[in-house]
Design an enzyme around this catalytic site. Structure first.
Site, PDB file in Angstrom:
ATOM      1  N   TYR A   1      -2.788  -1.304 -10.444  1.00 13.56           N
ATOM      2  CA  TYR A   1      -2.834  -1.254  -8.975  1.00 13.56           C
ATOM      3  C   TYR A   1      -1.967  -2.366  -8.374  1.00 13.56           C
ATOM      4  O   TYR A   1      -1.133  -2.121  -7.496  1.00 13.56           O
ATOM      5  CB  TYR A   1      -4.296  -1.367  -8.514  1.00 13.56           C
ATOM      6  CG  TYR A   1      -4.466  -1.515  -7.022  1.00 13.56           C
ATOM      7  CD1 TYR A   1      -4.487  -0.400  -6.188  1.00 13.56           C
ATOM      8  CD2 TYR A   1      -4.565  -2.776  -6.437  1.00 13.56           C
ATOM      9  CE1 TYR A   1      -4.622  -0.543  -4.811  1.00 13.56           C
ATOM     10  CE2 TYR A   1      -4.700  -2.926  -5.057  1.00 13.56           C
ATOM     11  CZ  TYR A   1      -4.726  -1.817  -4.256  1.00 13.56           C
ATOM     12  OH  TYR A   1      -4.837  -1.963  -2.893  1.00 13.56           O
TER      13      TYR A   1
ATOM     14  N   VAL B   1       0.948  -3.928   3.734  1.00 11.91           N
ATOM     15  CA  VAL B   1       0.870  -5.267   4.342  1.00 11.91           C
ATOM     16  C   VAL B   1       2.103  -6.137   4.065  1.00 11.91           C
ATOM     17  O   VAL B   1       2.218  -7.227   4.610  1.00 11.91           O
ATOM     18  CB  VAL B   1      -0.406  -6.044   3.928  1.00 11.91           C
ATOM     19  CG1 VAL B   1      -1.645  -5.450   4.553  1.00 11.91           C
ATOM     20  CG2 VAL B   1      -0.539  -6.167   2.423  1.00 11.91           C
TER      21      VAL B   1
ATOM     22  N   LYS C   1       0.569   3.515  -2.868  1.00 15.26           N
ATOM     23  CA  LYS C   1      -0.550   4.462  -3.012  1.00 15.26           C
ATOM     24  C   LYS C   1      -0.052   5.908  -2.986  1.00 15.26           C
ATOM     25  O   LYS C   1      -0.641   6.796  -3.601  1.00 15.26           O
ATOM     26  CB  LYS C   1      -1.599   4.212  -1.914  1.00 15.26           C
ATOM     27  CG  LYS C   1      -2.330   2.867  -2.105  1.00 15.26           C
ATOM     28  CD  LYS C   1      -3.282   2.556  -0.972  1.00 15.26           C
ATOM     29  CE  LYS C   1      -4.232   1.422  -1.279  1.00 15.26           C
ATOM     30  NZ  LYS C   1      -3.863   0.105  -0.802  1.00 15.26           N
TER      31      LYS C   1
ATOM     32  N   TYR D   1      -4.604   3.663   7.955  1.00 16.88           N
ATOM     33  CA  TYR D   1      -5.961   3.089   7.902  1.00 16.88           C
ATOM     34  C   TYR D   1      -6.778   3.413   9.144  1.00 16.88           C
ATOM     35  O   TYR D   1      -6.725   4.523   9.650  1.00 16.88           O
ATOM     36  CB  TYR D   1      -5.901   1.566   7.692  1.00 16.88           C
ATOM     37  CG  TYR D   1      -5.008   1.156   6.590  1.00 16.88           C
ATOM     38  CD1 TYR D   1      -5.265   1.545   5.290  1.00 16.88           C
ATOM     39  CD2 TYR D   1      -3.878   0.405   6.842  1.00 16.88           C
ATOM     40  CE1 TYR D   1      -4.438   1.176   4.259  1.00 16.88           C
ATOM     41  CE2 TYR D   1      -3.035   0.014   5.820  1.00 16.88           C
ATOM     42  CZ  TYR D   1      -3.333   0.416   4.532  1.00 16.88           C
ATOM     43  OH  TYR D   1      -2.503   0.043   3.528  1.00 16.88           O
TER      44      TYR D   1
ATOM     45  N   SER E   1       0.787  -1.243   0.000  1.00 17.16           N
ATOM     46  CA  SER E   1       0.000   0.000   0.000  1.00 17.16           C
ATOM     47  C   SER E   1       0.814   1.284   0.000  1.00 17.16           C
ATOM     48  O   SER E   1       0.259   2.355  -0.222  1.00 17.16           O
ATOM     49  CB  SER E   1      -0.937   0.024   1.205  1.00 17.16           C
ATOM     50  OG  SER E   1      -2.108  -0.651   0.866  1.00 17.16           O
TER      51      SER E   1
END
Ligand code: GLN
Length: 303
Positions: free
Chosen positions: A186, A256, A65, A238, A62
């Site tokens: 992605y 992760v 991102k 998050y 992530s």
């Protein structure tokens, strides 16, 4: 001083790895050794300090991102980017679908999966994966970054949940690009193989308003960096973002794969690799390390 704090923080983190678990929903990530740990600090004066496995490669997950978001901001501008994605913390898990079905269901922010997929939808229409890879290499000052084919294949074969999110977003017009191509970009970006050191380098660029302090080259516009760092601060961890902001007080983003990147304004970037995760998908040792470093070097933004 910096070295002493780093080494003590590392030892504190090392004691915690046992309490976490490696991610297994992407089977290839389940092969990681949960006792692995590396911390790297890269400072504006060109110093790089390492403890543990700073050169070990793992997938960015992530944390990509941030790269996707930065490229989209640079190419499209903030106004366009925020047409289809919000800037509010979600309070939900990173891969939640829960609120996307509601009437006004704009994905919360570019740091959760749904928001990142909107960003990848934009990017699919304007650039290639190769171009994205070049940005990652340049901003992380790591020419050896590559796409880990095994992790990529493993995630592609276990993509039901992310597919569901992407198709739902497509049905509502938040993604207008080809959905499979969007998902492919992605997942490819999530599969970039980095090190704690490459993350520290990227963190340093974000800490220095987008300038590479070694060469003074402008890599990112200051406005892009302001937006990325702000959204990282409020949404980067998050549904653990609020507690993390209180305990650590440094804009950070987790993945992760076990990575965390942290941005200490004007001074340093911190990169961590610790694949043992807590229940929210954040590196358990990484958070302990950052809390210790923040306290002992006085890095909390509000302290
Ligand atoms: N590739 C992962 C996913 O989409 C990234 C999630 C994460 O790092 N939190 O599920």
């Amino acid at each position: 001083m910096l070295n002493r704090v780093l080494n003590t923080a590392f030892e504190i983190g090392k004691e915690k790895t046992e309490l976490g678990t490696v991610a297994t929903y992407i089977p290839e990530l389940g092969k990681a050794d949960k006792n692995d740990l590396g911390v790297c600090i890269s400072t504006q004066y060109g110093m790089t300090l390492c403890a543990g496995q700073c050169e070990k490669r793992f997938t960015i997950q992530s944390i990509s991102k941030i790269i996707n978001f930065a490229v989209a901001l640079e190419k499209l501008g903030a106004e366009k980017v925020f047409e289809r994605v919000g800037m509010e913390p979600s309070g939900d898990a990173f891969n939640s679908l829960m609120k996307l079905e509601k009437a006004d269901s704009t994905p919360h922010n570019p740091m959760v999966n749904a928001g990142a997929m909107v960003i990848c939808g934009y990017l699919t229409e304007i650039c290639t994966f190769e171009e994205m890879l070049q940005h990652a290499r340049r901003w992380c000052m790591d020419e050896e970054i590559y796409m880990d084919e095994d992790v990529y294949a493993s995630e592609m074969a276990n993509l039901s949940r992310n597919r569901a999110i992407a198709y739902l977003l497509h049905s509502k017009g938040y993604i207008t690009a080809d959905v499979e191509k969007t998902l492919d970009l992605y997942v490819k970006m999530c599969s970039l193989s980095v090190t704690a050191k490459s993350l520290a380098n990227l963190g340093l660029v974000l800490a220095c308003k987008g300038v590479d302090p070694k060469t003074n080259e402008v890599l990112l516009q200051p406005e892009t960096v302001k937006i990325v760092n702000t959204i990282m601060f409020t949404c980067g961890m998050y549904d653990g973002a609020g507690e993390f902001a209180l305990r650590v007080g440094i804009p950070s983003k987790s993945g992760v794969g076990g990575g965390i990147i942290s941005v200490v304004k004007g001074t340093m970037g911190i990169g961590i690799y610790g694949p043992a995760l807590d229940a929210k998908g954040n590196s358990i040792a990484g958070i302990e390390i950052l809390e210790y470093v923040s306290k002992n070097l006085n890095l909390h933004m509000f302290e």
